[in-house]
Motif scaffolding. Structure first.
Motif, short mmCIF file in Angstrom:
data_model
loop_
_atom_site.label_atom_id
_atom_site.label_comp_id
_atom_site.label_asym_id
_atom_site.label_seq_id
_atom_site.Cartn_x
_atom_site.Cartn_y
_atom_site.Cartn_z
N GLN A 1 0.83 -1.19 0.00
CA GLN A 1 0.00 0.00 0.00
C GLN A 1 0.88 1.25 0.00
OE1 GLN A 1 -3.00 0.10 -0.83
NE2 GLN A 1 -3.03 2.34 -0.61
N GLY A 2 1.90 1.25 0.83
CA GLY A 2 2.81 2.39 0.88
C GLY A 2 3.46 2.63 -0.47
N LEU A 3 3.84 1.57 -1.12
CA LEU A 3 4.50 1.67 -2.43
C LEU A 3 3.56 2.25 -3.49
CD1 LEU A 3 6.76 -1.39 -2.87
CD2 LEU A 3 6.78 0.50 -4.45
N ARG A 4 2.30 1.79 -3.43
CA ARG A 4 1.31 2.27 -4.42
C ARG A 4 1.11 3.78 -4.30
NH1 ARG A 4 -1.88 -2.48 -2.89
NH2 ARG A 4 -1.57 -4.06 -4.48
N GLU A 5 1.43 4.32 -3.11
CA GLU A 5 1.23 5.76 -2.91
C GLU A 5 2.43 6.57 -3.35
OE1 GLU A 5 0.06 5.86 1.19
OE2 GLU A 5 -1.80 4.78 0.73
N ILE A 6 3.45 5.92 -3.91
CA ILE A 6 4.61 6.66 -4.43
C ILE A 6 4.46 6.66 -5.97
CG2 ILE A 6 7.13 6.78 -4.53
CD1 ILE A 6 7.24 5.09 -1.97
N PRO A 7 4.03 7.80 -6.53
CA PRO A 7 3.65 7.78 -7.96
C PRO A 7 4.81 7.42 -8.90
CG PRO A 7 3.44 10.00 -7.00
CD PRO A 7 3.80 9.08 -5.88
N GLU A 8 6.05 7.70 -8.46
CA GLU A 8 7.19 7.44 -9.35
C GLU A 8 7.55 5.95 -9.43
OE1 GLU A 8 7.12 9.54 -6.87
OE2 GLU A 8 7.45 11.56 -7.71
N LEU A 9 6.99 5.15 -8.53
CA LEU A 9 7.33 3.71 -8.53
C LEU A 9 6.14 2.89 -8.98
CD1 LEU A 9 9.27 3.39 -5.14
CD2 LEU A 9 10.18 3.90 -7.41
N ARG A 10 6.44 1.75 -9.60
CA ARG A 10 5.35 0.86 -9.99
C ARG A 10 5.56 -0.52 -9.37
NH1 ARG A 10 3.81 -2.46 -14.38
NH2 ARG A 10 5.45 -1.85 -15.85
#
Ligand SMILES: Cc1ncc(COP(=O)(O)O)c(C=O)c1O
Length: 469
Positions: free
Chosen positions: A349-358
């Motif tokens: 979930q935390g990762l999904r909130e970082i727009p530069e990462l997929r």
């Protein structure tokens, strides 16, 4: 060997790999008189205090899957009690063979084999050995039962490097099949690749790089229809997915409940929470397992046989593995899986909130990410400097974190996401930020340069065996 492109890298690697230069005992020949045991133990304490903190605090991907002190102390006691045992001498240590038989039976039961199903197996030294012996088994089975002398096997690109190693060691042609946009093996391409020389197909549950379980049901049905072997590589997931399924997570079938699955590897030294040095390889039938065994009847040293690659083996590791499994029990494995999967969900979930990462796909516990706009190896290097030990992936360039019990400790997930956000911000602001292993991965992605990168890896291994004085 032309090593010039990497000459600059070597001193840097040396610094990283050989930190124990000053103030540590070091030998390139035997000391004339033996060192005092106390002194050696003090030395060991020093190494431990330097090396333990990083994995203990949950900064490392995979590597140590349990790591609680009480669990380690318990396994150490078991090891000490069994330290002299060797399953090669079953007459002297029948306890070791009892442990191994029960490890195999418990693992088979966990992986969908009913009592009386005939599923059987052996304990090996780790995932790689489980895969090596399974592939050797299929080679010898296909030679004897089908007369195949130019064996081929088919595995997705994401299947572990141990399958390449097996192909190299045992003279098998390995055909690598691309994965689709969902990072799962392409079933149609696999079907096309089968030839009369194909001995086995492979699928992973899940593969190491991106943690997305292959379509094992479809692949194993293909194998069954063609009467060839199918190996599920459950080295990473074999001791976690059964519990994830019981907890209600979406886990596709991958085990012996599928009739086409003829062998499975599952690592006790990962999510089985045993100390390093054991794994289980299982076969659907005892006839298949016979092709793994080695026997010789004309050696002057006596009648000799060994089930796996090694001769003498550390029985204490099998005792520790048995102890880890029975101290965990189903309830312990379920609790551990719940904690790991919930932490992984939080990190995803935390990762999904970082727009530069997929985030790659929707994995359960191996969380891989890439970036369309930033150099993911610059991000990984920033994380390395923040003391994280992540895994670099390539084709495509990506990074992963394999979530273990270490990451379920309070605030580890939050710390990981906060550092990842800071890494992204830093790399955006500093396009020239160092990218660590990035250039080497860059070279490895160019077919013509792969030989050179292979030479670097050999130099790296040479360095590992160099005494630092
Ligand atoms: C899917 C998979 N297969 C095989 C292996 C090889 O296991 P080992 O390192 O124990 O030899 C690994 C290791 O991470 C793995 O993730």
């Amino acid at each position: 060997m032309d090593t010039s492109p990497f000459q600059d890298l070597i001193p840097e690697l040396e610094r990283a790999l050989k930190p124990y230069r000053d103030g540590f005992l070091s030998f390139s020949k035997l000391p004339l008189e033996g060192c005092a045991r106390d002194e050696i133990l003090r030395e060991m304490e020093k190494f431990k205090s330097v090396e333990e903190a990083r994995w203990r605090d949950g900064n490392v991907s995979g590597a140590v899957y349990h790591g609680d002190q009480a669990h380690i102390d318990f396994l150490n006691r078991v090891y000490a009690l069994q330290s002299q045992s060797n399953p090669l001498h079953a007459d002297v240590w029948p306890s070791t063979t009892k442990f191994e038989a029960e490890i195999v039976a418990m693992t088979a039961h966990m992986l969908g084999a009913d009592a009386g199903s005939g599923v059987c197996g052996t304990v090996t030294s780790g995932g790689t050995e489980s895969i090596l012996v399974a592939i050797k088994t299929y080679r010898d089975w296909a030679r004897e039962t089908k007369g195949i002398t130019a064996p081929e096997m088919i595995a997705p690109t994401t299947a572990h490097a141990a399958f390449d190693k097996a192909a190299q060691y045992f003279g098998i042609k390995l055909i690598r099949i691309p994965v689709g946009p969902d990072f799962r093996a392409d079933v149609a391409v696999t079907r096309e690749a089968i030839t009369p020389n194909t001995i086995a197909l492979v699928g992973s549950a899940p593969p190491f790089p991106h943690g997305i379980v292959d379509p094992i049901q479809e692949l194993s049905e293909l194998a069954r229809a063609r009467e060839i072997g199918f190996h599920t590589d459950g080295c990473l997931g074999g001791f976690l997915l059964p519990w994830a399924e019981k907890l209600g997570y979406p886990v596709p079938l991958f085990d012996f409940r599928l009739p086409g699955v003829t062998s499975i590897s599952a690592d006790t030294h990962k999510y089985g929470y045993a100390a390093k040095g054991t794994s289980v390889v299982l076969y659907r039938t005892a006839e298949l397992r016979h092709f793994q065994y080695y026997v010789t009847t004309d050696w002057p040293g006596g009648l000799y046989f060994s089930p796996t690659l090694a001769g003498s083996r550390p029985g204490a590791l099998s005792a520790g593995c048995w102890a880890a499994m029975v101290t965990m029990g189903e309830a312990g494995y379920l609790r551990a899986a719940k904690a790991i999967l919930e932490t992984a969900a939080q990190i995803k979930q935390g990762l999904r909130e970082i727009p530069e990462l997929r985030l790659i796909g929707d994995p359960l516990f191996v969380i891989a990410f890439m970036s369309e706009e930033l150099d993911v190896f610059q991000i990984m290097e920033y994380m390395t400097r923040k003391n994280w030990g992540l895994n670099g992936l390539h084709s495509p360039a990506a990074v992963h974190l394999c979530v273990t019990l270490r990451h379920t400790q309070p605030s580890v997930a939050e710390r990981f996401i906060a550092d990842l956000k800071a890494a992204v911000a830093y790399v955006k602001e500093h396009p020239d930020a160092p990218s660590g292993v990035g250039p080497v991965y860059g070279m490895a992605s160019v077919v013509e340069l792969r030989g050179m990168v292979g030479d670097l890896l050999k130099m790296y291994m040479d360095l590992l065996y160099q005494v630092s004085e």
